[in-house]
Design an enzyme around this catalytic site. Sequence first.
Site, PDB file in Angstrom:
ATOM      1  N   ARG A  34      -8.179  -5.542  -6.269  1.00 21.73           N
ATOM      2  CA  ARG A  34      -8.886  -4.529  -7.061  1.00 21.73           C
ATOM      3  C   ARG A  34     -10.232  -5.030  -7.547  1.00 21.73           C
ATOM      4  O   ARG A  34     -11.191  -4.248  -7.621  1.00 21.73           O
ATOM      5  CB  ARG A  34      -8.025  -4.084  -8.235  1.00 21.73           C
ATOM      6  CG  ARG A  34      -6.876  -3.219  -7.756  1.00 21.73           C
ATOM      7  CD  ARG A  34      -6.017  -2.773  -8.872  1.00 21.73           C
ATOM      8  NE  ARG A  34      -5.076  -1.768  -8.393  1.00 21.73           N
ATOM      9  CZ  ARG A  34      -3.898  -1.541  -8.937  1.00 21.73           C
ATOM     10  NH1 ARG A  34      -3.513  -2.232  -9.989  1.00 21.73           N
ATOM     11  NH2 ARG A  34      -3.103  -0.617  -8.457  1.00 21.73           N
ATOM     12  N   LYS A 217      12.650  10.312  -0.812  1.00 27.42           N
ATOM     13  CA  LYS A 217      13.082  11.659  -1.204  1.00 27.42           C
ATOM     14  C   LYS A 217      12.115  12.739  -0.759  1.00 27.42           C
ATOM     15  O   LYS A 217      10.901  12.576  -0.873  1.00 27.42           O
ATOM     16  CB  LYS A 217      13.185  11.730  -2.722  1.00 27.42           C
ATOM     17  CG  LYS A 217      14.300  10.895  -3.285  1.00 27.42           C
ATOM     18  CD  LYS A 217      14.267  10.980  -4.787  1.00 27.42           C
ATOM     19  CE  LYS A 217      15.422  10.233  -5.405  1.00 27.42           C
ATOM     20  NZ  LYS A 217      15.276  10.178  -6.859  1.00 27.42           N
ATOM     21  N   GLY A 373       1.217   3.531  -2.164  1.00 25.56           N
ATOM     22  CA  GLY A 373       2.151   2.442  -2.439  1.00 25.56           C
ATOM     23  C   GLY A 373       2.846   1.787  -1.269  1.00 25.56           C
ATOM     24  O   GLY A 373       2.347   0.832  -0.687  1.00 25.56           O
ATOM     25  N   GLY A 396      -0.916   7.362  -7.011  1.00 28.45           N
ATOM     26  CA  GLY A 396      -0.795   8.730  -7.514  1.00 28.45           C
ATOM     27  C   GLY A 396      -2.052   9.559  -7.280  1.00 28.45           C
ATOM     28  O   GLY A 396      -1.967  10.746  -6.961  1.00 28.45           O
TER      29      GLY A 396
HETATM   30  P1  AMP Z   1       8.845   6.576  -1.809  1.00 29.91           P
HETATM   31  O1  AMP Z   1       8.594   5.824  -3.074  1.00 29.91           O
HETATM   32  O2  AMP Z   1       9.527   7.902  -2.003  1.00 29.91           O
HETATM   33  O3  AMP Z   1       7.649   6.652  -0.906  1.00 29.91           O
HETATM   34  O4  AMP Z   1       9.957   5.727  -1.041  1.00 29.91           O
HETATM   35  C1  AMP Z   1       9.738   4.437  -0.600  1.00 29.91           C
HETATM   36  C2  AMP Z   1      11.071   3.760  -0.516  1.00 29.91           C
HETATM   37  O5  AMP Z   1      11.901   4.501   0.349  1.00 29.91           O
HETATM   38  C3  AMP Z   1      11.019   2.350   0.035  1.00 29.91           C
HETATM   39  O6  AMP Z   1      11.392   1.460  -0.969  1.00 29.91           O
HETATM   40  C4  AMP Z   1      12.034   2.373   1.158  1.00 29.91           C
HETATM   41  O7  AMP Z   1      12.870   1.245   1.168  1.00 29.91           O
HETATM   42  C5  AMP Z   1      12.847   3.603   0.852  1.00 29.91           C
HETATM   43  N1  AMP Z   1      13.520   4.136   2.056  1.00 29.91           N
HETATM   44  C6  AMP Z   1      12.979   4.421   3.230  1.00 29.91           C
HETATM   45  N2  AMP Z   1      13.934   4.807   4.099  1.00 29.91           N
HETATM   46  C7  AMP Z   1      15.103   4.758   3.437  1.00 29.91           C
HETATM   47  C8  AMP Z   1      16.456   5.035   3.804  1.00 29.91           C
HETATM   48  N3  AMP Z   1      16.768   5.432   5.025  1.00 29.91           N
HETATM   49  N4  AMP Z   1      17.411   4.858   2.872  1.00 29.91           N
HETATM   50  C9  AMP Z   1      17.086   4.457   1.624  1.00 29.91           C
HETATM   51  N5  AMP Z   1      15.830   4.190   1.221  1.00 29.91           N
HETATM   52  C10 AMP Z   1      14.848   4.344   2.118  1.00 29.91           C
END
Ligand code: AMP
Length: 415
Positions: A34, A217, A373, A396
């Site tokens: 940064r 999610k 991220g 974000g």
């Molecule tokens: P997000 O913060 O929603 O972008 O999610 C990122 C996180 O999703 C990372 O820490 C990944 O390890 C997790 N992730 C990706 N694929 C899977 C999966 N099939 N099952 C559980 N976690 C997952």
Amino acid sequence: MTIDTCKFAGQKAIVRVDFNVPLDENGKITDDTRIRGALPTLKKVLDEGGALIIMSHMGKPKGKVNAKFSLSQIVDAVSEKLGVPVQFAPDCAKAGEAAAALKAGEVLLLENLRFYPEEEGKPVGIDKADPAFDEAKKAMKESQKEFSKTLASYADIYINDAFGTAHRKHASTAVIADYFDADHKMLGYLMEKEVQAVDNVLSNIKRPFTAIMGGSKVSTKIGIIENLMDKVDNLILCGGMTYTFAKAMGGTVGTSICEEDKLDLALSIMEKAKAKGVNLVLGVDCVAADSFSNDANTQVVPAGNIPEGWEGLDAGPETRELFAKAIEDAKTILWNGPAGVFEFDNFTAGSRAVADAIAKATANGAFSLIGGGDSVACINKFGMADQVSYISTGGGALLEAIEGKVLPGIAAIKG
Ligand code: AMP
């Protein structure tokens, strides 16, 4: 006004940067990305004979002085990187004299802005449910204006180069801009690059456009998916969110991460994609594991036919090929969210296939933006940062920009 057309000689510029760098337990910086990111803007002002007042937040001190989050810990690092001594103002709201005394080429770093609740503008010590909350909020907005005015009084010119906080309407990121006219406020170089990168995937699109949305999610990505639906040719959905779709289509997903209350949402996304002629690419197979660990036993199974007690942690081989195909010919690419649990070395294949295909397309002239991220962590883990067009510094802020929201930090300058 732009940073390239502004004349800084003999002027004082107050620059909002994002120096929210990670520190170890001894207060040593563990990642200076940064600070390096802000250097072009800071050096531009100094090289032209201006003086610099640098301001930033660090951590979440919640409106209170907290030595753990003091920017005094980074004075030497900033000084070393800028190649000039850096003075320190231990109270950001009482730095008038130090700022007034600054000569051309000199630099003053202000203490953490968030030691004052006025920076974020949220009333402290009062609950939202309290009947006096609205009054307290109003009073805080007034003192936020005063705080912003004080910061503005230190300088002739305001520059915002903190993309990471551009989605916040804080004193130093937005309110302060009201105290400078259009000829005396501008975006810094880092901000300009971020704005340009977002523009390349939202308006200045070269086709085909492939977006890869992954992560855990679907609920946290829905705003972006909906906004992208009107723009992309191919939409790859991968990672944990895939299993909500598999279940919605009547499949079995074992113990995979699945948002039971979002099954209808998944179906409506599929319908929308069809109606809009978007090629929605979902995994057909996955690497299932018998526990959530790097050393779990694994088997490749169809994405909608995961045995009881097993969970999908990565994209399967057929899926990886499908993803690569939809990425390799693209001319615009956006990637947000890993295609598997990339933190476990044995479940990186899906994300690696995505990264490899993006690198290939980029080498063939595509514009690729990686942001938010975990996909940045992923690209860095693979050592492929120099094989993509642009890696956003904003988590974000980038996601909100791609959702199509106006970022207060940018609106305050560009109107
Ligand atoms: P997000 O913060 O929603 O972008 O999610 C990122 C996180 O999703 C990372 O820490 C990944 O390890 C997790 N992730 C990706 N694929 C899977 C999966 N099939 N099952 C559980 N976690 C997952």
